[in-house]
Design an enzyme around this catalytic site. Structure first.
Site, mmCIF file in Angstrom:
data_model
loop_
_atom_site.group_PDB
_atom_site.id
_atom_site.type_symbol
_atom_site.label_atom_id
_atom_site.label_comp_id
_atom_site.label_asym_id
_atom_site.label_seq_id
_atom_site.Cartn_x
_atom_site.Cartn_y
_atom_site.Cartn_z
ATOM 1 N N GLN A 11 -26.906 11.639 62.294
ATOM 2 C CA GLN A 11 -27.083 11.353 63.807
ATOM 3 C C GLN A 11 -26.387 12.177 64.492
ATOM 4 O O GLN A 11 -25.826 11.941 65.509
ATOM 5 C CB GLN A 11 -26.710 9.814 63.880
ATOM 6 C CG GLN A 11 -27.691 8.808 63.468
ATOM 7 C CD GLN A 11 -28.883 8.776 64.376
ATOM 8 O OE1 GLN A 11 -29.139 9.233 65.431
ATOM 9 N NE2 GLN A 11 -30.178 8.583 63.617
ATOM 10 N N SER A 12 -26.171 13.387 64.224
ATOM 11 C CA SER A 12 -25.532 14.572 65.054
ATOM 12 C C SER A 12 -26.189 14.755 66.535
ATOM 13 O O SER A 12 -27.411 15.062 66.599
ATOM 14 C CB SER A 12 -25.641 15.721 64.284
ATOM 15 O OG SER A 12 -25.072 16.814 65.202
ATOM 16 N N ASN A 13 -25.511 14.548 67.614
ATOM 17 C CA ASN A 13 -25.923 14.804 68.951
ATOM 18 C C ASN A 13 -25.942 16.335 68.983
ATOM 19 O O ASN A 13 -26.958 16.710 69.843
ATOM 20 C CB ASN A 13 -24.844 14.301 69.941
ATOM 21 C CG ASN A 13 -24.672 12.876 69.818
ATOM 22 O OD1 ASN A 13 -25.590 12.293 69.909
ATOM 23 N ND2 ASN A 13 -23.624 12.319 69.810
ATOM 24 N N ALA A 73 -26.871 18.333 66.659
ATOM 25 C CA ALA A 73 -28.080 18.995 66.154
ATOM 26 C C ALA A 73 -29.195 18.645 67.054
ATOM 27 O O ALA A 73 -30.299 19.592 67.465
ATOM 28 C CB ALA A 73 -28.169 18.464 64.964
#
Ligand SMILES: *Cc1c(COP(=O)(O)O)cnc(C)c1O
Length: 304
Positions: A60-62, A64
């Site tokens: 859930q990387s913002n 990325a």
């Protein structure tokens, strides 16, 4: 900048003491602090003539998601190397990664530091095919990326000249490092999220890198609170749950369970500890992360 008088009152501060800086409203790809860093890191990529970028992060990387959005706007190919295995449902940031046209590579169960090897493999493969490719570091936190938050610090001081403290979530460290460079260590209170093992060292090293470029002295002792990490980066703690509810119910502002919820919980704890006092101007940096709320396994518990 948005005043937060009802939140301030709930914390026992004066109505004018607390302001929220809405970097979540930066207008690209759903917004957030990573955009300011990407301005600089992708600027360097464009100058290098590369046509593709590879970066990495948690599922859930913002960072990325926003790399994918910025790459789409710039016409660059993007590969995201994410920790773990593909989930059953592609919610939150993952859904947006796909929408922005990113290719996702699942790295399996590795730590953030091991992701670098997989990033290197993907970069090498693209270059072998003749595509000029550059790497954007984990979280976008290089000295180059951190310059985005040096600029944000300067901007913040124009907006709030009597700033006493800005409270910021710490992940890969570039955001806090940039703010520290612009504002000094005493005015920046970091709240560790557990995204990396050694938040303190990361922020310190990036701040040293920024200082070295100007030949100025490195930072003094950093102010970082670690107790909001709880059982770990991906776990919603009771304090964060409470802080998210408080901010939502006093100001109608939505925080996320991983970063900004921890920053708000750190703010609550710092006020309780007398580290942040009434009569002085405090800014809570809203660094984004809303899509992560909808991709978080514990989000349902917020309904109660
Ligand atoms: C990445 C992130 C942070 C932390 O920023 P770093 O520069 O990685 O320390 C804070 N808030 C949100 C919403 C983020 O996505």
């Amino acid at each position: 900048m948005e005043p937060a008088p009802r939140l301030a009152a709930a914390l026992g501060l004066g109505a004018d003491d607390l302001v929220i800086k809405r970097d979540d409203l930066i207008g690209l790809g759903g917004g957030g602090n990573k955009v300011r860093k990407l301005e600089h890191t992708l600027g360097a990529v464009l100058r290098s003539g590369a046509r593709a970028v590879v970066t990495s992060g948690a599922p859930q990387s913002n960072h990325a998601r926003l790399t994918a959005a910025a790459a789409a706007r710039l016409g660059l190919q993007v590969v995201l190397v994410l920790e773990g295995e593909p989930p059953e449902e592609f919610g939150g940031n993952l859904l947006l990664d796909g929408l922005f046209g990113a290719r996702i590579v699942w790295a399996g169960p590795v730590g953030p530091d091991d992701l670098a090897d997989r990033v290197e493999d993907e970069t090498h493969a693209l270059r072998e095919q003749g595509t000029a490719t550059e790497v954007i570091p984990f979280g976008g936190s290089s000295v180059v990326g951190a310059r985005g938050y040096v600029e944000a610090g300067v901007e913040l001081l124009e907006q709030v000249p009597d700033l006493a403290t800005v409270v910021v979530a710490v992940g890969s460290g570039g955001t806090m490092a940039g703010l520290v460079h612009a504002l000094g260590t005493e005015r920046v209170l970091g709240v560790d999220t557990g995204a990396v093992q050694d938040a303190q060292t990361r922020v310190h090293d990036l701040a040293v890198g920024l200082a070295r470029e100007e030949g100025s002295p490195g930072p003094g002792p950093l102010r970082i609170r670690h107790e909001e990490v709880g059982a770990g980066y991906a776990v919603l703690t009771a304090a964060v749950h409470q802080a998210m509810s408080l901010v939502a119910r006093t100001e109608g502002v939505v925080l996320d369970p991983v970063y900004t919820g921890r920053a708000a919980a750190g703010l609550v704890a710092a006020v309780a500890a007398g580290e942040i006092a009434a009569g002085r101007r405090t800014v809570l940096l809203h660094s984004g992360g809303l899509p992560g709320l909808f991709g978080h396994p514990d989000a349902g518990s917020l309904l109660v």
